[in-house]
Design a protein around this motif. Structure first.
Motif, mmCIF file in Angstrom:
data_model
loop_
_atom_site.group_PDB
_atom_site.id
_atom_site.type_symbol
_atom_site.label_atom_id
_atom_site.label_comp_id
_atom_site.label_asym_id
_atom_site.label_seq_id
_atom_site.Cartn_x
_atom_site.Cartn_y
_atom_site.Cartn_z
ATOM 1 N N GLU A 92 0.839 -1.205 0.000
ATOM 2 C CA GLU A 92 0.000 0.000 0.000
ATOM 3 C C GLU A 92 0.871 1.251 0.000
ATOM 4 O OE1 GLU A 92 -3.780 0.787 2.307
ATOM 5 O OE2 GLU A 92 -3.199 -1.159 3.155
ATOM 6 N N ALA A 93 1.822 1.281 0.930
ATOM 7 C CA ALA A 93 2.707 2.446 1.055
ATOM 8 C C ALA A 93 3.551 2.624 -0.196
ATOM 9 C CB ALA A 93 3.604 2.284 2.279
ATOM 10 N N GLN A 94 3.987 1.527 -0.777
ATOM 11 C CA GLN A 94 4.824 1.569 -1.980
ATOM 12 C C GLN A 94 4.132 2.327 -3.108
ATOM 13 O OE1 GLN A 94 6.590 -2.219 -3.642
ATOM 14 N NE2 GLN A 94 5.018 -1.908 -5.201
ATOM 15 N N PHE A 95 2.875 1.989 -3.371
ATOM 16 C CA PHE A 95 2.188 2.624 -4.493
ATOM 17 C C PHE A 95 1.674 4.022 -4.156
ATOM 18 C CE2 PHE A 95 2.022 -1.800 -6.086
ATOM 19 C CZ PHE A 95 2.658 -1.566 -7.296
ATOM 20 N N HIS A 96 1.341 4.247 -2.889
ATOM 21 C CA HIS A 96 0.983 5.615 -2.504
ATOM 22 C C HIS A 96 2.185 6.549 -2.691
ATOM 23 C CE1 HIS A 96 -3.074 5.070 -1.212
ATOM 24 N NE2 HIS A 96 -2.788 4.252 -0.193
ATOM 25 N N ALA A 97 3.383 6.026 -2.484
ATOM 26 C CA ALA A 97 4.606 6.835 -2.597
ATOM 27 C C ALA A 97 4.824 7.370 -4.006
ATOM 28 C CB ALA A 97 5.820 6.019 -2.149
ATOM 29 N N VAL A 98 4.254 6.693 -5.008
ATOM 30 C CA VAL A 98 4.426 7.159 -6.396
ATOM 31 C C VAL A 98 3.109 7.667 -6.975
ATOM 32 C CG1 VAL A 98 6.443 5.733 -6.887
ATOM 33 C CG2 VAL A 98 4.158 4.762 -7.250
ATOM 34 N N GLY A 99 2.157 7.959 -6.088
ATOM 35 C CA GLY A 99 0.907 8.569 -6.538
ATOM 36 C C GLY A 99 -0.076 7.622 -7.186
ATOM 37 N N ALA A 100 0.129 6.321 -7.026
ATOM 38 C CA ALA A 100 -0.789 5.342 -7.604
ATOM 39 C C ALA A 100 -1.888 4.989 -6.602
ATOM 40 C CB ALA A 100 -0.029 4.085 -8.001
ATOM 41 N N ASN A 101 -2.893 4.243 -7.085
ATOM 42 C CA ASN A 101 -4.015 3.834 -6.243
ATOM 43 C C ASN A 101 -3.986 2.314 -6.036
ATOM 44 O OD1 ASN A 101 -5.122 6.482 -6.118
ATOM 45 N ND2 ASN A 101 -6.011 6.183 -8.161
ATOM 46 N N PRO A 102 -3.484 1.840 -4.916
ATOM 47 C CA PRO A 102 -3.445 0.396 -4.679
ATOM 48 C C PRO A 102 -4.838 -0.163 -4.405
ATOM 49 C CG PRO A 102 -2.641 1.595 -2.755
ATOM 50 C CD PRO A 102 -2.867 2.614 -3.832
ATOM 51 N N GLN A 103 -5.137 -1.300 -5.017
ATOM 52 C CA GLN A 103 -6.438 -1.939 -4.857
ATOM 53 C C GLN A 103 -6.222 -3.401 -4.437
ATOM 54 O OE1 GLN A 103 -9.423 -0.187 -5.864
ATOM 55 N NE2 GLN A 103 -8.109 1.595 -6.168
ATOM 56 N N MET A 104 -6.670 -3.748 -3.233
ATOM 57 C CA MET A 104 -6.553 -5.142 -2.809
ATOM 58 C C MET A 104 -7.576 -5.987 -3.566
ATOM 59 S SD MET A 104 -5.703 -5.173 1.257
ATOM 60 C CE MET A 104 -6.436 -3.622 1.694
ATOM 61 N N MET A 105 -7.084 -7.107 -4.114
ATOM 62 C CA MET A 105 -7.948 -7.957 -4.926
ATOM 63 C C MET A 105 -7.457 -9.389 -4.836
ATOM 64 S SD MET A 105 -8.579 -7.695 -9.075
ATOM 65 C CE MET A 105 -9.592 -6.224 -8.971
ATOM 66 N N PRO A 106 -8.345 -10.373 -4.699
ATOM 67 C CA PRO A 106 -7.909 -11.773 -4.700
ATOM 68 C C PRO A 106 -7.187 -12.115 -5.995
ATOM 69 C CG PRO A 106 -10.186 -11.598 -3.974
ATOM 70 C CD PRO A 106 -9.796 -10.242 -4.488
ATOM 71 N N PHE A 107 -6.188 -12.952 -5.895
ATOM 72 C CA PHE A 107 -5.384 -13.312 -7.065
ATOM 73 C C PHE A 107 -6.249 -13.919 -8.160
ATOM 74 C CE2 PHE A 107 -2.428 -16.239 -9.313
ATOM 75 C CZ PHE A 107 -1.547 -15.292 -9.808
ATOM 76 N N SER A 108 -7.268 -14.668 -7.773
ATOM 77 C CA SER A 108 -8.130 -15.342 -8.756
ATOM 78 C C SER A 108 -8.914 -14.363 -9.621
ATOM 79 C CB SER A 108 -9.106 -16.284 -8.038
ATOM 80 O OG SER A 108 -9.915 -15.556 -7.121
ATOM 81 N N GLU A 109 -9.013 -13.096 -9.174
ATOM 82 C CA GLU A 109 -9.793 -12.098 -9.922
ATOM 83 C C GLU A 109 -8.926 -11.154 -10.749
ATOM 84 O OE1 GLU A 109 -12.335 -10.022 -7.191
ATOM 85 O OE2 GLU A 109 -13.045 -11.867 -6.243
ATOM 86 N N VAL A 110 -7.612 -11.337 -10.699
ATOM 87 C CA VAL A 110 -6.712 -10.366 -11.342
ATOM 88 C C VAL A 110 -6.877 -10.356 -12.855
ATOM 89 C CG1 VAL A 110 -4.306 -9.722 -11.745
ATOM 90 C CG2 VAL A 110 -5.045 -10.414 -9.458
ATOM 91 N N TYR A 111 -6.947 -11.528 -13.487
ATOM 92 C CA TYR A 111 -7.055 -11.570 -14.953
ATOM 93 C C TYR A 111 -8.291 -10.813 -15.425
ATOM 94 C CZ TYR A 111 -7.270 -13.271 -19.744
ATOM 95 O OH TYR A 111 -7.323 -13.341 -21.118
#
Length: 347
Positions: free
Chosen positions: A190-209
């Motif tokens: 979360e912190a990693q992507f906030h640091a570059v202005g992105a929007n982190p979204q938690m999502m189950p791996f099975s739903e990524v595709y």
């Protein structure tokens, strides 16, 4: 009289000789019993037998049985035949299974310090990573796991993570701004992507595709093995070889089982695991290269995917942007300043 004395002497000699033979037989019987004692080690993992983890588990089985001369019977159960990674840690505590190799994320509530490996751009390359794992920092982490009622043996590789996007090439940190990145449940990510202005979204791996395909998310981070096997490269326009984060496994043993082993068999387990670790890491590297080449073939033949390799200067720009989150995890209940700086300073 002399004859009587001689008879007594002979009888005494026979008596003592008989005692000696009996003692010798008892010792031999005890030795045979100890030698014949066999231990069963059930090794449960969740991937198929033809993966690097699966092949290394099978190698460990053969090598330990060879080293122990059959005194340890290793039984490998792949593909969650016995337990999922979510259930196996409890099973290890109960000694229902003796060995497993869960992903680091499965230890999150037990030893949150393993989130060290989530920190972006912490490791210069795979050799630096292995020096950290096999050195003082890695031993501290294994000790923390062992203190929780397991015996932590070794780190096995999945691979470094790469960045992908359907929106624009991710070359500099500012390219991530505003993009929706899928992440695992992780405060570090979360912190990693906030640091570059992105929007982190938690999502189950099975739903990524489907999430990438339908535009619910724009981008993701995954090792090459996930990208290729789940075909994420077919629903992304850009793939950046960033090697910014790492996914791996920790091989752990039931403490009850470990304590039941005599010292010589404990040494056999350590040796077999050291050899299996070396093999697993090489297998993982080989598979990573093989699958990357297949992704490249897809990119070259379809023109639907652009593959980018960061220069040293571009990597440094990313490192500068995201390393500012490190102090957020200096607290020992998160990761710990000593572990983070120890990893950075490992030569």
């Amino acid at each position: 009289m002399k004859g009587i004395v001689s008879s007594v002497a002979v009888a005494s000699m026979l008596l003592f000789t008989g005692c000696g033979d009996t003692k010798k037989e008892n010792n031999e019987s005890q030795t045979t019993k100890q030698t014949a004692e066999q231990f069963v080690l059930k090794f449960s993992h969740v991937v198929s037998a033809n993966t690097p983890k699966g092949q290394a588990a099978d190698f460990f089985e053969k090598r330990l049985e060879e080293l122990s001369e059959g005194r340890i019977d290793v039984q490998v159960y792949p593909s969650s035949q016995l337990y999922t990674d979510n259930a196996v840690l409890k099973a290890l505590k109960l000694d229902s299974v003796q060995m497993a190799a869960p992903a680091f994320s499965k230890f999150g509530k037990i030893v949150p310090q393993l989130a060290l490996f989530d920190l972006p751009f912490l490791f210069k390359d795979i050799d630096h990573l292995h020096r950290v794992q096999d050195g003082e920092v890695g031993q501290k982490l294994k000790d923390m796991v062992t203190d929780k009622g397991y015996v932590a043996l070794s780190f096995w590789d999945n691979g470094f993570k790469q960045l992908s996007s359907s929106q624009k090439p991710l070359v500099l940190p500012e390219d991530a701004q505003g993009q929706k990145f899928r992440i695992m449940s992780s405060k570090v990510l979360e912190a990693q992507f906030h640091a570059v202005g992105a929007n982190p979204q938690m999502m189950p791996f099975s739903e990524v595709y489907s999430g990438l395909q339908q535009g619910v998310i724009d981008a993701a981070e995954n090792p090459i093995s996930n990208i290729y096997t789940k075909k994420f490269h077919e629903v992304q326009k850009y793939l950046t070889i960033s090697d910014h984060g790492y996914l791996g496994y920790l091989v752990v043993l039931s403490k009850k089982f470990w304590n039941s082993l005599p010292a010589d068999l404990q040494e056999d387990v350590k040796q077999a695991m050291n050899e299996a670790t070396e093999k697993e890491r090489q297998l993982a590297a080989d598979l990573n290269n093989e699958q990357f080449n297949l992704i490249k073939e897809y990119a070259d033949s379809t023109g639907k995917l652009e593959i980018l390799h960061l220069t040293d200067e571009q990597k440094e720009a990313w490192r500068t942007a995201v390393s500012k989150i490190y102090p957020e995890f200096y607290d020992n209940n998160k990761i710990g300043e000593d572990l983070i700086k120890g990893a950075l300073n490992t030569k």
